[in-house]
Motif scaffolding. Structure first.
Motif, mmCIF file in Angstrom:
data_model
loop_
_atom_site.group_PDB
_atom_site.id
_atom_site.type_symbol
_atom_site.label_atom_id
_atom_site.label_comp_id
_atom_site.label_asym_id
_atom_site.label_seq_id
_atom_site.Cartn_x
_atom_site.Cartn_y
_atom_site.Cartn_z
ATOM 1 N N TYR A 87 0.827 -1.214 0.000
ATOM 2 C CA TYR A 87 0.000 0.000 0.000
ATOM 3 C C TYR A 87 0.867 1.272 0.000
ATOM 4 N N ARG A 89 0.912 4.010 -1.565
ATOM 5 C CA ARG A 89 0.283 5.327 -1.726
ATOM 6 C C ARG A 89 -0.838 5.583 -0.720
ATOM 7 N N ARG A 90 -1.100 4.617 0.137
ATOM 8 C CA ARG A 90 -2.144 4.794 1.136
ATOM 9 C C ARG A 90 -1.573 5.477 2.367
ATOM 10 N N LYS A 91 -2.405 6.283 3.029
ATOM 11 C CA LYS A 91 -1.967 6.941 4.248
ATOM 12 C C LYS A 91 -1.797 5.908 5.373
ATOM 13 N N SER A 125 1.722 9.052 3.443
ATOM 14 C CA SER A 125 1.636 7.747 2.807
ATOM 15 C C SER A 125 2.950 7.008 3.035
#
Length: 242
Positions: A87, A89-91, A125
Motif C-alpha cells: 500500500y 500510496r495509502r496513508k 503515505s
C-alpha cells in the motif's frame, strides 16, 4: 521464562540445508541472531512463522506447538522484515485501519502510544517515509496488537548509523515491557549494543546459543573484541565443513 522454543529444525534445499537448529527465546530479553549472509537466518525465521514448511523439528510458542495453533499464536507475536512495501500510496492511518481488521486483539491505545513514540505522521503515505521511518512504522503495526514476542528479519539493514542506534534503543524499551525481541543481523555492533542473548548460525547450523556474557567468557579470547571473535569462529566453522 522461555516463550519460544525451536528444537531440531531442519529444512533442505538443493544447495543449502538447515541442520538441527535449536534455541529458545526468553520473556523480556533481546536475542541477536547473528550470521553471515546465506547462513540460514531468514530460512530459520520463515520456518518459525510457517512461511516455509520445515522438513523436521518442533516449534513452540507459549507452550503450544505451532502446528495446529498457528492462528492463535500469530495473534500474540509480531513479525517485521524491516521494510514497508505494501500500500505505498495509502496513508498510514488507512493502512492501520486495514491491519486492525485482522486482529481482534488490536489495541488503539497502544497504536497511539507507538505513533507518538516513533513520531510517525499518520497522514503521510508509506512512500513518503524515510527508510528509518518505514522500519518504525512496521514495528508500530507489529506491536499494536499486544504481542508477547517480536521477530524481526534484518530490521537495521540499510539504515544509517543514527537511525540504527535509535532503533536498537527502541528494542530495549520494548523488551522492558516483557516482550521477547528476536532480531537477525550480520552487523556485529548491533549485537554489542543491545543483545542479552546471542544465537550464532553458520552454514545452516547453530554454532552457539547463550547469553552475551557467557559468549564472551566461552568464545572471546584475551585481547579480542566481539567482531574479531565472530570472524575467527566463522573461519573455524568453514574449515570444519571442508
Amino acid at each position: 521464562m522461555s516463550i519460544v522454543k525451536v528444537n531440531g529444525l531442519r529444512k533442505s534445499y538443493p544447495s543449502f540445508e538447515l541442520d538441527n537448529v535449536s534455541f529458545s527465546l526468553e520473556e523480556g530479553r533481546i536475542t541477536g541472531f547473528i550470521g553471515r549472509n546465506g547462513a540460514g537466518k531468514t530460512t530459520t525465521i520463515k520456518a518459525m512463522l510457517n512461511l516455509v514448511h520445515p522438513d523436521g523439528g518442533e516449534i513452540e510458542y507459549f507452550g503450544m506447538p505451532l502446528t495446529g495453533n498457528e492462528a492463535e499464536i500469530k495473534k500474540r507475536i509480531g513479525y517485521s522484515t524491516g521494510t514497508l512495501n505494501w500500500y505505498p500510496r495509502r496513508k498510514i492511518r488507512d493502512i492501520a485501519a486495514v491491519m486492525k481488521s485482522f486482529y481482534d486483539s488490536w489495541d488503539d491505545k497502544l497504536y497511539r502510544e507507538y505513533l507518538n513514540l516513533f513520531s510517525i505522521d499518520e497522514e503521510k503515505s508509506a512512500n513518503q517515509l524515510s527508510e528509518g521511518m518505514k522500519v518504525k512504522c512496521n514495528l508500530m503495526f507489529a506491536l499494536s496488537h499486544g504481542v508477547q514476542a517480536l521477530i524481526l528479519d534484518e530490521p537495521t539493514s540499510g539504515l544509517d548509523p543514527f537511525s540504527r542506534d535509535e532503533l536498537l534503543d527502541i528494542f530495549r524499551e520494548i523488551s522492558d515491557t516483557g516482550v521477547a525481541v528476536f532480531f537477525s543481523t550480520h552487523i556485529i555492533s548491533d549485537i554489542e549494543k543491545c543483545a542479552d542473548d546471542i544465537v550464532y548460525i553458520s552454514g545452516g547450523k547453530i554454532a552457539a546459543a547463550l547469553s552475551r556474557e557467557e559468549f564472551h567468557r566461552e568464545y572471546v579470547r584475551e585481547g579480542e573484541h566481539l567482531e574479531a571473535a565472530f570472524l575467527r569462529m566463522e573461519r573455524e566453522e568453514r574449515r570444519k565443513d571442508r
